[in-house]
Design an enzyme around this catalytic site. Structure first.
Site, short mmCIF file in Angstrom:
data_model
loop_
_atom_site.label_atom_id
_atom_site.label_comp_id
_atom_site.label_asym_id
_atom_site.label_seq_id
_atom_site.Cartn_x
_atom_site.Cartn_y
_atom_site.Cartn_z
N THR A 35 0.83 -1.21 0.00
CA THR A 35 0.00 0.00 0.00
C THR A 35 0.86 1.25 0.00
OG1 THR A 35 -0.11 -0.28 2.38
CG2 THR A 35 -2.05 -0.95 1.13
N GLY A 121 17.97 -10.36 6.26
CA GLY A 121 17.28 -10.78 5.04
C GLY A 121 16.00 -11.56 5.26
N ALA A 122 15.45 -11.53 6.47
CA ALA A 122 14.21 -12.26 6.76
C ALA A 122 12.99 -11.37 6.58
CB ALA A 122 14.23 -12.81 8.18
N LEU A 124 12.76 -8.38 8.26
CA LEU A 124 12.56 -7.58 9.48
C LEU A 124 13.33 -6.26 9.40
CD1 LEU A 124 12.68 -10.39 12.17
CD2 LEU A 124 10.77 -9.50 10.86
N SER A 125 13.84 -5.97 8.21
CA SER A 125 14.46 -4.67 7.93
C SER A 125 15.70 -4.37 8.75
CB SER A 125 13.44 -3.54 8.09
OG SER A 125 12.56 -3.60 7.02
N SER A 126 16.61 -5.32 8.78
CA SER A 126 17.89 -5.04 9.42
C SER A 126 18.60 -3.91 8.68
CB SER A 126 18.76 -6.30 9.43
OG SER A 126 19.10 -6.70 8.13
N GLU A 159 19.24 4.28 0.93
CA GLU A 159 18.97 2.93 0.39
C GLU A 159 18.57 3.01 -1.09
OE1 GLU A 159 17.59 0.00 2.92
OE2 GLU A 159 17.19 -1.43 1.31
N ASP A 171 10.02 1.10 6.36
CA ASP A 171 10.95 0.35 7.20
C ASP A 171 11.74 1.28 8.12
OD1 ASP A 171 10.01 -1.70 5.71
OD2 ASP A 171 11.81 -1.95 4.49
N TYR A 221 7.94 -6.88 -8.25
CA TYR A 221 7.66 -5.64 -7.52
C TYR A 221 7.46 -4.50 -8.52
CZ TYR A 221 8.50 -1.70 -4.31
OH TYR A 221 8.39 -0.54 -3.59
P1 ADP Z 1 16.47 -7.05 5.61
O1 ADP Z 1 16.51 -5.55 5.62
O2 ADP Z 1 15.13 -7.59 5.28
O3 ADP Z 1 17.00 -7.67 6.86
P2 ADP Z 1 18.28 -6.65 3.43
O4 ADP Z 1 18.79 -7.58 2.40
O5 ADP Z 1 17.55 -5.45 3.00
O6 ADP Z 1 17.41 -7.54 4.43
O7 ADP Z 1 19.48 -6.16 4.35
C1 ADP Z 1 20.41 -7.07 4.88
C2 ADP Z 1 21.81 -6.50 4.72
O8 ADP Z 1 22.02 -5.44 5.70
C3 ADP Z 1 22.89 -7.50 5.00
O9 ADP Z 1 23.22 -8.23 3.84
C4 ADP Z 1 24.06 -6.60 5.45
O10 ADP Z 1 24.71 -6.03 4.35
C5 ADP Z 1 23.35 -5.49 6.20
N1 ADP Z 1 23.27 -5.82 7.63
C6 ADP Z 1 22.17 -5.95 8.38
N2 ADP Z 1 22.46 -6.28 9.66
C7 ADP Z 1 23.80 -6.38 9.73
C8 ADP Z 1 24.73 -6.73 10.76
N3 ADP Z 1 24.32 -7.04 11.98
N4 ADP Z 1 26.05 -6.72 10.45
C9 ADP Z 1 26.47 -6.43 9.21
N5 ADP Z 1 25.65 -6.12 8.19
C10 ADP Z 1 24.33 -6.08 8.43
MG MG Z 2 16.07 -4.33 3.93
#
Ligand code: ADP
Ligand code: MG
Length: 386
Positions: A35, A121-122, A124-126, A159, A171, A221
């Site tokens: 959305t 990469g799950a 959850l927006s790491s 990003e 996110d 997408y």
């Molecule tokens: P998501 O945002 O869904 O988790 P993304 O593919 O968008 O997945 O982002 C994951 C990327 O962010 C990783 O491949 C890495 O480059 C970076 N990243 C996230 N967390 C960490 C971490 N704890 N240490 C190093 N890199 C990280």
């Molecule tokens: Mg991401």
């Protein structure tokens, strides 16, 4: 990861104690999928899994970033922000800092260490936590005076333009603006937001990680965005005031079904219904009506599976299994689609049995070990020390 661990890691790496410790969480999205780029609503929340940063200023202009989980250090001696092919994780930090400089924010060297318990990469927006958390850290260290919303926008630009991922703003927004035991409705048309209580002590939010990521994600997408735009263009001939699918009600759409190619109609139908579902979900939350919320989540999954067609067999399986369990109030795929996590609302006392059954059936069907993460809604990015 926690405050003490990251403080220790920092001190060991740099030989002095950090000036600042910051926690930047991952996020879930309760409802409101696909959305954002249709200028509708999303309903995310920050979670109790986060990237922890420890940092201090440097006397020179250099950036030293230590990714503790990878055991890798990235150094830019003169503080240049150049795209990195090797240590690609550094781009998430360099991107947002480069965007901040474009907007005239001045800062020099930084020592940084970070470690995380957000699964990568799950969905959850790491990445968003890394970007907006990194910006938050530099803002604090150098008193840049950035508002929370400005840091969110810079993180998104980082990003989009530096990392090269065309993601929406949700996110970063959720990671920064989250609030304990609340979700936050973001209006993607004007960035207005409102908090809603997730007040259900007998219910747990649980993520099931399908462990798959189908290659279709990016191309599909872009196709969905184009199909949504085509729907808008065709519907504008009946009402020129329509700017996006946000302006299209399910009733109006049904009246003009014949004017749209069948596939475009189904895409528009999903989006119009989903925007309305977010509004209904907010009413349900305000009434502490988790049963209705759960039903809406199942409806979202149906729409994503059949009308928007961005699900995949693994996630459909996980949702179908959840549906069989009467202690699950609702479940749906979460995120852009074609893999990632499902989000489930489960009665606490049934949780251990749910986890065991889901793991067994998923293993049996796909031969994949299902990772299950119970999560709580937590505060957004915050300073925890210094
Ligand atoms: P998501 O945002 O869904 O988790 P993304 O593919 O968008 O997945 O982002 C994951 C990327 O962010 C990783 O491949 C890495 O480059 C970076 N990243 C996230 N967390 C960490 C971490 N704890 N240490 C190093 N890199 C990280
Ligand atoms: Mg991401």
């Amino acid at each position: 990861m926690d405050k003490y661990t990251i403080q220790q890691i920092f001190t060991k790496t740099y030989g002095h104690a950090p000036k600042l410790v910051v926690r930047a969480p991952g996020r879930i999205n309760l409802i409101g999928e696909h959305t954002d780029y249709n200028f509708g609503y999303v309903l995310p929340g920050a979670i109790n899994k986060a990237i922890w940063f420890a940092a201090s200023r440097r006397d020179d202009a250099a950036f030293h970033f230590f990714a503790a989980d990878l055991g890798e250090i990235f150094v830019s001696e003169n503080g240049e922000t150049v795209f990195q092919k090797e240590k690609s994780w550094a781009n998430y930090l360099l991107g947002v800092l480069s965007e901040a400089r474009k907007d005239g924010y001045n800062f020099s060297g930084v020592n940084l260490a970070f470690g995380s318990d957000i699964p990568l990469g799950a969905g959850l927006s790491s990445s968003a936590a890394l970007e907006s958390g990194g910006m938050f850290v530099v803002n604090e260290l150098y008193n840049l005076g950035l508002s929370r919303m400005e840091s969110v926008k810079l993180a998104q630009r980082g990003e989009n333009e530096f990392v090269g991922m065309k993601c929406g703003i949700m996110d970063m927004f959720a990671s920064v603006f989250g609030k304990e035991n609340h979700v936050v409705r973001l209006d993607c048309r004007n960035l207005e937001y409102a908090y809603f209580p997730f007040d259900a002590p007998d219910i747990t939010l649980v993520l099931c990680d399908s462990g798959v990521k189908h290659a279709l994600v990016d191309s599909e997408y872009n196709t969905r965005r184009a199909e949504s735009e085509e729907g808008v263009r065709l519907l504008q001939t009946f009402d020129p005031s329509i700017q996006s699918l946000r302006d299209v009600s399910p009733t109006f759409l049904a009246e003009h079904e014949k004017a749209l190619p069948p596939v475009v109609y189904r895409r528009c139908k999903y989006v119009a219904e989903e925007i309305s579902r977010v509004e209904q979900a907010c009413v349900a939350l305000a009434n502490h009506d988790m049963k209705t919320l759960g039903q809406l989540m199942y409806e979202t999954h149906d729409g994503l599976q059949h009308d928007y067609q961005v699900s995949c067999p693994e996630m459909d399986f996980l949702v179908d299994e959840a549906r069989k369990d009467s202690s699950v109030l609702g479940a749906r795929m979460m995120g852009g689609g074609f893999g990632g996590c499902t989000i489930n609302l489960i009665k606490n006392d049934a949780l251990p049995a749910f986890i065991a059954e889901m793991q067994t059936s998923y293993q049996h069907k796909y031969g994949i070990e299902l990772k299950v993460y119970p999560v709580q809604l937590a505060n957004g990015t915050e300073t925890v020390d210094g």
